[in-house]
Design a protein around this motif. Structure first.
Motif, short mmCIF file in Angstrom:
data_model
loop_
_atom_site.label_atom_id
_atom_site.label_comp_id
_atom_site.label_asym_id
_atom_site.label_seq_id
_atom_site.Cartn_x
_atom_site.Cartn_y
_atom_site.Cartn_z
N THR A 281 -5.04 76.09 -11.47
CA THR A 281 -6.22 75.53 -12.13
C THR A 281 -6.34 74.07 -11.72
O THR A 281 -5.44 73.28 -11.98
N ASN A 282 -7.42 73.75 -11.05
CA ASN A 282 -7.64 72.39 -10.58
C ASN A 282 -9.02 71.92 -11.02
O ASN A 282 -10.03 72.50 -10.61
N SER A 283 -9.05 70.92 -11.86
CA SER A 283 -10.30 70.35 -12.32
C SER A 283 -10.11 68.86 -12.52
O SER A 283 -9.05 68.30 -12.21
N LYS A 284 -11.12 68.23 -13.04
CA LYS A 284 -11.07 66.78 -13.22
C LYS A 284 -9.98 66.37 -14.20
O LYS A 284 -9.32 65.35 -14.01
N ASN A 285 -9.76 67.18 -15.24
CA ASN A 285 -8.83 66.79 -16.30
C ASN A 285 -7.54 67.58 -16.34
O ASN A 285 -6.64 67.24 -17.11
N ILE A 286 -7.43 68.64 -15.55
CA ILE A 286 -6.22 69.46 -15.61
C ILE A 286 -5.86 69.99 -14.24
O ILE A 286 -6.72 70.42 -13.48
N ASN A 287 -4.56 69.93 -13.93
CA ASN A 287 -3.99 70.58 -12.76
C ASN A 287 -2.82 71.43 -13.25
O ASN A 287 -1.89 70.89 -13.85
N ALA A 288 -2.88 72.72 -13.01
CA ALA A 288 -1.87 73.61 -13.58
C ALA A 288 -1.55 74.73 -12.61
O ALA A 288 -2.36 75.10 -11.76
N GLN A 289 -0.34 75.26 -12.76
CA GLN A 289 0.09 76.42 -11.99
C GLN A 289 0.91 77.33 -12.90
O GLN A 289 1.82 76.88 -13.59
N THR A 290 0.57 78.61 -12.92
CA THR A 290 1.26 79.59 -13.76
C THR A 290 1.67 80.77 -12.89
O THR A 290 0.87 81.27 -12.09
N THR A 291 2.92 81.20 -13.05
CA THR A 291 3.45 82.33 -12.28
C THR A 291 4.10 83.33 -13.22
O THR A 291 4.88 82.95 -14.11
N LEU A 292 3.78 84.61 -13.02
CA LEU A 292 4.37 85.71 -13.78
C LEU A 292 5.02 86.66 -12.80
O LEU A 292 4.43 86.96 -11.74
N GLY A 293 6.22 87.16 -13.12
CA GLY A 293 6.89 88.02 -12.16
C GLY A 293 7.79 89.05 -12.81
O GLY A 293 8.11 88.98 -14.00
N LEU A 294 8.20 90.03 -12.00
CA LEU A 294 9.10 91.10 -12.44
C LEU A 294 10.14 91.29 -11.34
O LEU A 294 9.80 91.49 -10.17
N ILE A 295 11.44 91.21 -11.72
CA ILE A 295 12.53 91.28 -10.76
C ILE A 295 13.51 92.37 -11.18
O ILE A 295 13.83 92.51 -12.37
N GLU A 296 13.99 93.14 -10.21
CA GLU A 296 15.07 94.10 -10.46
C GLU A 296 16.22 93.80 -9.50
O GLU A 296 16.01 93.64 -8.30
N GLN A 297 17.42 93.70 -10.06
CA GLN A 297 18.62 93.42 -9.27
C GLN A 297 19.59 94.59 -9.42
O GLN A 297 19.76 95.14 -10.50
N ARG A 298 20.24 94.97 -8.31
CA ARG A 298 21.13 96.11 -8.30
C ARG A 298 22.52 95.73 -7.80
O ARG A 298 22.67 94.75 -7.07
N GLY A 299 23.50 96.51 -8.21
CA GLY A 299 24.87 96.34 -7.76
C GLY A 299 25.42 97.66 -7.29
O GLY A 299 25.53 98.61 -8.07
N ASN A 300 25.71 97.74 -5.98
CA ASN A 300 26.19 99.00 -5.37
C ASN A 300 25.24 100.16 -5.64
O ASN A 300 25.66 101.29 -5.89
N GLY A 301 23.94 99.88 -5.66
CA GLY A 301 22.94 100.93 -5.80
C GLY A 301 22.45 101.17 -7.21
O GLY A 301 21.39 101.78 -7.40
N ASP A 302 23.18 100.72 -8.23
CA ASP A 302 22.78 100.93 -9.62
C ASP A 302 22.12 99.68 -10.18
O ASP A 302 22.38 98.56 -9.71
N ILE A 303 21.29 99.86 -11.19
CA ILE A 303 20.58 98.73 -11.78
C ILE A 303 21.58 97.78 -12.44
O ILE A 303 22.37 98.18 -13.31
N ASP A 304 21.54 96.54 -12.04
CA ASP A 304 22.39 95.50 -12.59
C ASP A 304 21.63 94.69 -13.65
O ASP A 304 22.17 94.36 -14.70
N ARG A 305 20.38 94.38 -13.33
CA ARG A 305 19.55 93.61 -14.26
C ARG A 305 18.09 93.83 -13.90
O ARG A 305 17.73 93.89 -12.72
N ARG A 306 17.24 93.92 -14.92
CA ARG A 306 15.80 94.02 -14.74
C ARG A 306 15.16 93.07 -15.76
O ARG A 306 15.42 93.19 -16.95
N TYR A 307 14.32 92.16 -15.27
CA TYR A 307 13.76 91.18 -16.19
C TYR A 307 12.40 90.67 -15.71
O TYR A 307 12.05 90.78 -14.53
N ALA A 308 11.66 90.13 -16.66
CA ALA A 308 10.37 89.47 -16.37
C ALA A 308 10.54 87.98 -16.58
O ALA A 308 11.39 87.54 -17.36
N TYR A 309 9.73 87.20 -15.91
CA TYR A 309 9.81 85.76 -16.07
C TYR A 309 8.42 85.15 -16.01
O TYR A 309 7.46 85.74 -15.49
#
Length: 543
Positions: A281-309
């Motif tokens: 968002t870029n305007s005269k009074n505000i400059n902003a950046q927002t990021t949303l994501g989803l990550i899955e991490q595995r260990g030896n093929g099995d799910i180790d962690r799954r989270y959103a940020y």
């Protein structure tokens, strides 16, 4: 006998001038439309808009073009051209996009169109035609390499010696191409006595080592180890990352692996992948950046962690800065039972406000739980889950400049959790004289008090610094008094630290510094020497 004009002749005499004007007007319109040339926007950069025509014989530098569907005045000004293309400067809020139709309407009295091709220097023709396919990338390389040594000599314990070096390279558009590179690594060599229990005496850590490719101005590919600033909490990623811009929005994909948890090396068994979406968002009074994501991490093929940020940063009216990031775990596996439960593992927010040039305030809050990788730490799950408490913290800091040469401030921070463990209260204050009376240079006084479950510490220090020879030589002297009061020891521990630092700028890019420190408490005496050599490089191609 004189004949009187008839009524018809009188009428024709009156109408003839009007007919003549009418046909002249229509003729001028037809003449103007006779040289109309249509084209299409082939490329858009931040400064120029490139337009392709079948032929530009009727167009001159300085002519103006219109966008089809746009009413009002022309909004493109021709600044240079070849036989089939024009480089234009946008006028007003043109809003031209790739593929848009463009029209050139010659002004009244336009020169006669010559069908033959204009004579244009080959260098200009090549530049314009190349720009239709690719933007003009300019090389800029920043590099920094340093080597340092650290030695500790003591009268009551083993001596210690270290050699450290760091290398960082940020090479954008190497040789004016689409290829970039990013490198950041450090190396440490330990030279302790042979009786040392150290397993590794040589440690290499690679934090960034990647190659980027701009497939287009809106599509970037990255291969190697890299820390993505839009998902900085994820840390280093070994693999492939891609990001595509859509106006003010962007979409990113990543697939690769995490560095090894023990030696920070490459470990393909720690697979991870994910995607994120963000918008600016870029305007005269505000400059902003927002990021949303989803990550899955595995260990030896099995799910180790799954989270959103989520990660957000913004600046409001140039005085208010806000930053926040959070991680929400979506997966758990206990006793072979998997659940998709929500667990807030991390939240950090900070707010900084600048009241005036003399006063600014910063406050922050964070809460963090230990991250659980359900495959990597499978044998330690019971202990980790029993200690699943949120470690929280708050902090406030305010800086003042009551007078031109005086700067002061204080801060307070508190750490706490529900079981009253790991708590800490910290108070810090300082006073700095930017021009010390009768001495010149800069003098600072500071005090820090910290109280935890097992320790109360008080630290007071004074530091004086001054530069010589037009800032090529910089000196620094300091004294620090430290008092430790442990809850399980009756006597207080009092330590004295005295040190000096000398830095010399050999030239604009080469720096050498040496620091010496002496500390003592009771009968223990320690001597520390730290040396550092830093070489910087900067190369930039200009248009």
């Amino acid at each position: 006998m004189l004949r009187m004009p008839s009524e018809r002749e009188k009428l024709m005499k009156k109408v003839k001038p009007a007919i003549t004007i009418f046909f002249l007007f229509v003729g001028s319109l037809l003449s103007a439309q006779d040289g109309v040339v249509t084209g299409q926007v082939s490329f858009v950069t931040s400064n120029n808009i490139y337009v392709r025509f079948e032929n530009t014989a009727s167009i001159k530098v300085g002519d103006s073009l219109r966008l089809d569907g746009k009413t009002g005045s022309p909004c493109l000004l021709v600044s240079s051209m070849s036989s089939t293309s024009c480089v234009c400067v946008p006028l007003f809020d043109c809003g031209a996009e790739k593929g848009a139709k463009v029209t050139f309407i010659p002004p009244t009295g336009q020169r006669k169109v010559v069908a033959e091709e204009k004579i244009v220097p080959s260098s200009l023709r090549d530049t314009v035609e190349l720009a239709e396919e690719d933007p003009v990338y300019l090389q800029e390389i920043r590099a920094r390499i340093s080597a340092s040594t650290y030695s500790l000599v003591s009268n009551d314990r083993a001596d210690r010696h270290r050699l450290m070096s760091r290398l960082s390279i940020d090479a954008d558009h190497i040789n004016d191409s689409k290829v970039s590179a990013d490198v950041y690594l450090n190396f440490r060599q330990i030279f302790d006595e042979p009786t040392s229990n150290l397993q590794n005496t040589s440690l290499l850590r690679v934090y960034n080592f990647s190659v980027g490719y701009d497939a287009s101005p809106t599509l970037n590919l990255l291969l190697g180890r890299n820390i993505n600033p839009k998902i900085s909490s994820l840390g280093a990623i070994d693999g492939l990352q891609a990001e595509k811009q859509f106006g003010n929005s962007y979409v990113g994909l990543l697939v690769g692996s995490r560095p090894d948890i023990f030696n920070f090396g490459y470990n393909p068994d720690l697979l991870e992948y994910g995607a994120y979406y963000g918008f600016n968002t870029n305007s005269k009074n505000i400059n902003a950046q927002t990021t949303l994501g989803l990550i899955e991490q595995r260990g030896n093929g099995d799910i180790d962690r799954r989270y959103a940020y989520v990660q957000h940063t913004s600046t409001l009216s140039k005085n208010l800065n806000f930053f926040t990031s959070a991680e929400l775990d979506l997966y758990s596996k206990v006793d072979y039972t998997t659940k998709n439960e929500l667990r807030l593992t991390s939240l950090y927010s900070s707010l900084r406000y600048r009241f005036s040039k003399a006063v600014n305030l910063m406050v922050s809050y964070d809460t963090r739980k230990r991250i659980i990788y359900y495959e990597t730490y499978r044998t330690d799950l019971d202990q980790l889950l029993d200690d699943d408490l949120a470690r929280q913290g708050i902090r406030g800091r305010m800086n003042f400049r009551p007078f031109k040469n005086i700067l002061t401030g204080f801060s307070y921070s508190k750490r706490f959790q529900s079981d009253q463990q790991n708590k800490s209260d910290n108070i810090y204050g300082y006073l700095t004289l930017s021009h010390t009376p009768f001495m010149d240079g800069r003098t600072s006084f500071s005090y820090n008090r910290n109280e935890s479950n097992y320790l109360l510490s008080n630290i007071a220090s004074v530091r004086h610094s001054r530069s010589f020879f037009y800032d090529r030589l910089y000196t620094d002297l300091y004294y620090r008094l430290v008092q430790y009061n442990y809850s399980n020891i009756t006597d207080n521990l009092l330590q004295h630290y005295m040190g000096a630092d000398v830095s010399y700028n050999i030239n604009r890019t080469l720096l050498f510094s040496i620091t010496g420190e002496f500390s003592m408490y009771n009968d223990s005496k320690n001597y520390r020497v730290y040396t550092r050599l830093v070489q910087r490089f900067h190369s930039k191609h200009k248009r």
